[in-house]
Motif scaffolding. Structure first.
Motif, PDB file in Angstrom:
ATOM      1  N   GLU A  55      58.776  35.441  -3.904  1.00 22.35           N
ATOM      2  CA  GLU A  55      57.375  35.791  -3.717  1.00 22.35           C
ATOM      3  C   GLU A  55      56.464  34.980  -4.647  1.00 22.35           C
ATOM      4  N   ASP A  56      56.746  35.033  -5.950  1.00 22.35           N
ATOM      5  CA  ASP A  56      55.991  34.241  -6.926  1.00 22.35           C
ATOM      6  C   ASP A  56      54.500  34.554  -6.858  1.00 22.35           C
ATOM      7  N   LEU A  57      54.172  35.854  -6.863  1.00 24.51           N
ATOM      8  CA  LEU A  57      52.777  36.300  -6.795  1.00 24.51           C
ATOM      9  C   LEU A  57      52.438  37.113  -8.039  1.00 24.51           C
ATOM     10  N   PHE A  58      51.206  36.951  -8.540  1.00 26.07           N
ATOM     11  CA  PHE A  58      50.777  37.598  -9.774  1.00 26.07           C
ATOM     12  C   PHE A  58      49.660  38.591  -9.496  1.00 26.07           C
ATOM     13  N   PHE A  59      49.716  39.732 -10.200  1.00 23.03           N
ATOM     14  CA  PHE A  59      48.749  40.805 -10.002  1.00 23.03           C
ATOM     15  C   PHE A  59      48.368  41.397 -11.362  1.00 23.03           C
ATOM     16  N   ASN A  60      47.305  42.216 -11.359  1.00 18.57           N
ATOM     17  CA  ASN A  60      46.832  42.784 -12.619  1.00 18.57           C
ATOM     18  C   ASN A  60      47.228  44.242 -12.820  1.00 18.57           C
ATOM     19  N   SER A  61      47.911  44.863 -11.839  1.00 18.89           N
ATOM     20  CA  SER A  61      48.250  46.281 -11.986  1.00 18.89           C
ATOM     21  C   SER A  61      49.274  46.692 -10.931  1.00 18.89           C
ATOM     22  N   HIS A  62      49.856  47.887 -11.152  1.00 18.96           N
ATOM     23  CA  HIS A  62      50.731  48.474 -10.138  1.00 18.96           C
ATOM     24  C   HIS A  62      49.965  48.674  -8.827  1.00 18.96           C
ATOM     25  N   ARG A  63      48.725  49.155  -8.930  1.00 17.66           N
ATOM     26  CA  ARG A  63      47.936  49.419  -7.733  1.00 17.66           C
ATOM     27  C   ARG A  63      47.759  48.160  -6.884  1.00 17.66           C
ATOM     28  N   ALA A  64      47.525  47.027  -7.573  1.00 17.98           N
ATOM     29  CA  ALA A  64      47.314  45.777  -6.847  1.00 17.98           C
ATOM     30  C   ALA A  64      48.584  45.345  -6.118  1.00 17.98           C
ATOM     31  N   VAL A  65      49.749  45.510  -6.768  1.00 18.40           N
ATOM     32  CA  VAL A  65      51.018  45.199  -6.106  1.00 18.40           C
ATOM     33  C   VAL A  65      51.197  46.103  -4.881  1.00 18.40           C
ATOM     34  N   ASP A  66      50.965  47.386  -5.085  1.00 16.25           N
ATOM     35  CA  ASP A  66      51.111  48.368  -4.008  1.00 16.25           C
ATOM     36  C   ASP A  66      50.192  48.022  -2.835  1.00 16.25           C
ATOM     37  N   ALA A  67      48.917  47.699  -3.144  1.00 18.08           N
ATOM     38  CA  ALA A  67      47.959  47.411  -2.078  1.00 18.08           C
ATOM     39  C   ALA A  67      48.375  46.178  -1.276  1.00 18.08           C
ATOM     40  N   HIS A  68      48.910  45.182  -1.960  1.00 14.32           N
ATOM     41  CA  HIS A  68      49.297  43.944  -1.265  1.00 14.32           C
ATOM     42  C   HIS A  68      50.460  44.176  -0.304  1.00 14.32           C
ATOM     43  N   TYR A  69      51.406  45.035  -0.708  1.00 11.42           N
ATOM     44  CA  TYR A  69      52.600  45.244   0.116  1.00 11.42           C
ATOM     45  C   TYR A  69      52.536  46.536   0.946  1.00 11.42           C
ATOM     46  N   HIS A  70      51.419  47.261   0.857  1.00  8.97           N
ATOM     47  CA  HIS A  70      51.131  48.398   1.741  1.00  8.97           C
ATOM     48  C   HIS A  70      52.143  49.532   1.626  1.00  8.97           C
ATOM     49  N   PHE A  71      52.528  49.877   0.400  1.00  9.32           N
ATOM     50  CA  PHE A  71      53.383  51.053   0.233  1.00  9.32           C
ATOM     51  C   PHE A  71      52.573  52.347   0.345  1.00  9.32           C
ATOM     52  N   GLY A  72      51.376  52.356  -0.219  1.00  7.57           N
ATOM     53  CA  GLY A  72      50.516  53.536  -0.135  1.00  7.57           C
ATOM     54  C   GLY A  72      50.836  54.616  -1.141  1.00  7.57           C
ATOM     55  N   PHE A  73      51.246  54.226  -2.368  1.00  6.51           N
ATOM     56  CA  PHE A  73      51.545  55.207  -3.402  1.00  6.51           C
ATOM     57  C   PHE A  73      50.255  55.791  -3.991  1.00  6.51           C
ATOM     58  N   ARG A  74      50.385  56.959  -4.613  1.00  7.80           N
ATOM     59  CA  ARG A  74      49.303  57.549  -5.411  1.00  7.80           C
ATOM     60  C   ARG A  74      49.652  57.333  -6.880  1.00  7.80           C
ATOM     61  N   TRP A  75      48.744  56.734  -7.631  1.00  5.01           N
ATOM     62  CA  TRP A  75      49.051  56.313  -8.998  1.00  5.01           C
ATOM     63  C   TRP A  75      48.345  57.188 -10.017  1.00  5.01           C
ATOM     64  N   VAL A  76      49.074  57.542 -11.075  1.00  4.60           N
ATOM     65  CA  VAL A  76      48.515  58.247 -12.233  1.00  4.60           C
ATOM     66  C   VAL A  76      48.977  57.514 -13.476  1.00  4.60           C
ATOM     67  N   ALA A  77      48.294  57.752 -14.590  1.00  4.56           N
ATOM     68  CA  ALA A  77      48.665  57.090 -15.845  1.00  4.56           C
ATOM     69  C   ALA A  77      50.049  57.543 -16.291  1.00  4.56           C
ATOM     70  N   GLY A  78      50.827  56.603 -16.845  1.00  2.84           N
ATOM     71  CA  GLY A  78      52.164  56.922 -17.337  1.00  2.84           C
ATOM     72  C   GLY A  78      52.445  56.206 -18.630  1.00  2.84           C
ATOM     73  N   HIS A  79      53.566  56.551 -19.263  1.00  2.00           N
ATOM     74  CA  HIS A  79      53.954  55.910 -20.516  1.00  2.00           C
ATOM     75  C   HIS A  79      55.465  55.952 -20.644  1.00  2.00           C
ATOM     76  N   LYS A  80      55.972  55.123 -21.591  1.00  2.00           N
ATOM     77  CA  LYS A  80      57.415  55.079 -21.848  1.00  2.00           C
ATOM     78  C   LYS A  80      57.735  55.895 -23.086  1.00  2.00           C
TER      79      LYS A  80
END
Length: 376
Positions: free
Chosen positions: A351-376
């Protein structure tokens, strides 16, 4: 209590137990700020480098000074009663990893004891080429612990501060020269997907063994090398419609013996592990679509310095390698490969594609997840 530059006070006004917390929050656009504490003797020198508290050494030997970092904030927990007698002063400093202190948007210094709290707000106004500042000092005078707001610029960075206090930076050994490369040969055991869109199909009708994914990267380490926390993750959709995200963020490590049959084995936050980070697809025949990506959880985005690469391997089949060799330093996320289940196989596509967030990756590949803040 609101403090002013140059103000001094007795710590007895804040703490009667000798326990206090020094918190420093720094907003420095375009760079990271290194907040450190130097424990110096009566001559103002770091006579014992174990009392240089920073991101690679977060506690003094007896625990009298310890440091915790979270985002833009650093907190020093101090027990004055446990400090050795030769230490006369604790000096808190701030250094820019790149740029100057003139870019400092806002800083907040707080000192908290069980009796009271003192705060000081500072900015980069008035600074020009200074790369660091001496922010404050906790010092012993006439047997009494006191506190002083210094807020004074320092032309050098963290290395220069260390030298100023008499410390010595440990530099990494120079790399051993590489031997002359052998004559190029065709590697029959590895398939390298070198261009975006290139693909290779794994035939699952003949081989349904698990597919192992390894992410590895290089770390150049010295005394001040922070290291980048590079994480391996994937978004997936199974053929039965179930979908999700496998990643260390939020402790979503997956499972090997139940859906989704995808498992991330650990989170290598330092890059020091020779094995990097690893993920297994135990039932690859169940995959409808998945994307394998890496993202920089901590550290300034700098893909060029990571030499990051991912290898997909399956027993009885050639390895498939994707190297990040066209890095975009402005984005934290890189989608390395996609996996598509079709016609009894699994197509691996670079793929070799760059994004700025999980949401942007999700939007590009059309998974349709709901995102909330998380931590490790």
């Amino acid at each position: 209590m609101e403090l002013q530059k140059g103000q001094k006070c007795k710590l007895a006004d804040l703490t009667g137990s000798g326990q206090l917390r020094i918190s420093v929050t720094v907003s420095l656009p375009g760079s990271e700020a290194d907040v450190t504490c130097f424990g110096v003797d009566g001559a103002g020198k770091l006579s014992d480098d174990r009392y240089f508290i920073f991101y690679n050494q977060t506690s003094s030997p007896e625990g009298a000074v310890s440091m915790h970092q979270s985002g833009e904030s650093a907190v020093f927990s101090v027990d004055l009663n446990r400090l050795p007698g030769f230490l006369q002063r604790l000096v808190v400093t701030v250094a820019a990893e790149s740029g100057t202190m003139q870019a400092l948007a806002r800083g907040l210094l707080t000192l908290e004891g069980e009796l009271d709290r003192a705060a000081y707000v500072f900015t980069g106004a008035g600074y020009q080429q200074e790369k660091a500042l001496i922010l404050c000092e906790v010092y012993r005078k006439d047997g009494i612990w006191r506190f002083s707001v210094v807020d004074s610029g320092f032309n050098g960075g963290l290395s220069a501060l260390l030298a100023h206090f008499g410390g010595e930076e440990v530099k990494p050994d120079p790399p051993t020269p590489a031997p002359a490369p052998p004559e190029p040969k065709v590697n029959l055991s590895k398939i390298s997907l070198k261009k975006s869109g290139e693909s290779h199909k794994i035939d699952l009708t003949k081989n349904r063994r698990r597919i192992h994914v390894n992410l590895n990267w290089d770390q150049r380490r010295g005394l001040f090398s922070r290291g980048i926390d590079l994480d391996l993750a994937c978004m997936y959709r199974l053929k039965d419609g179930r979908q999700g995200v496998i990643q260390a963020l939020g402790n979503s490590f997956g499972a090997a013996d139940q859906p989704p049959y995808i498992k991330l084995d650990k989170d290598d936050r330092s890059g020091a592990s020779a094995n990097g980070e690893n993920m297994d697809f135990f039932r690859p025949e169940l995959i409808d679509f998945a994307v394998v990506f890496a993202f920089i959880y901590e550290g300034v985005p700098n893909w060029r310095s990571t030499n990051a690469r991912v290898v997909l391997s399956q027993q009885g089949a050639p390895d498939i390698e994707v190297q990040i060799d066209n890095p975009n330093s402005n984005e934290r996320f890189c989608v390395l490969a996609s996996l598509t289940g079709r016609d009894g196989g699994l197509e691996v596509r670079r793929e070799d594609l760059f994004f700025n967030s999980h949401r942007a990756v999700d939007a590009h590949y059309h998974f349709g997840f709901r995102w909330v803040a998380g931590h490790k």
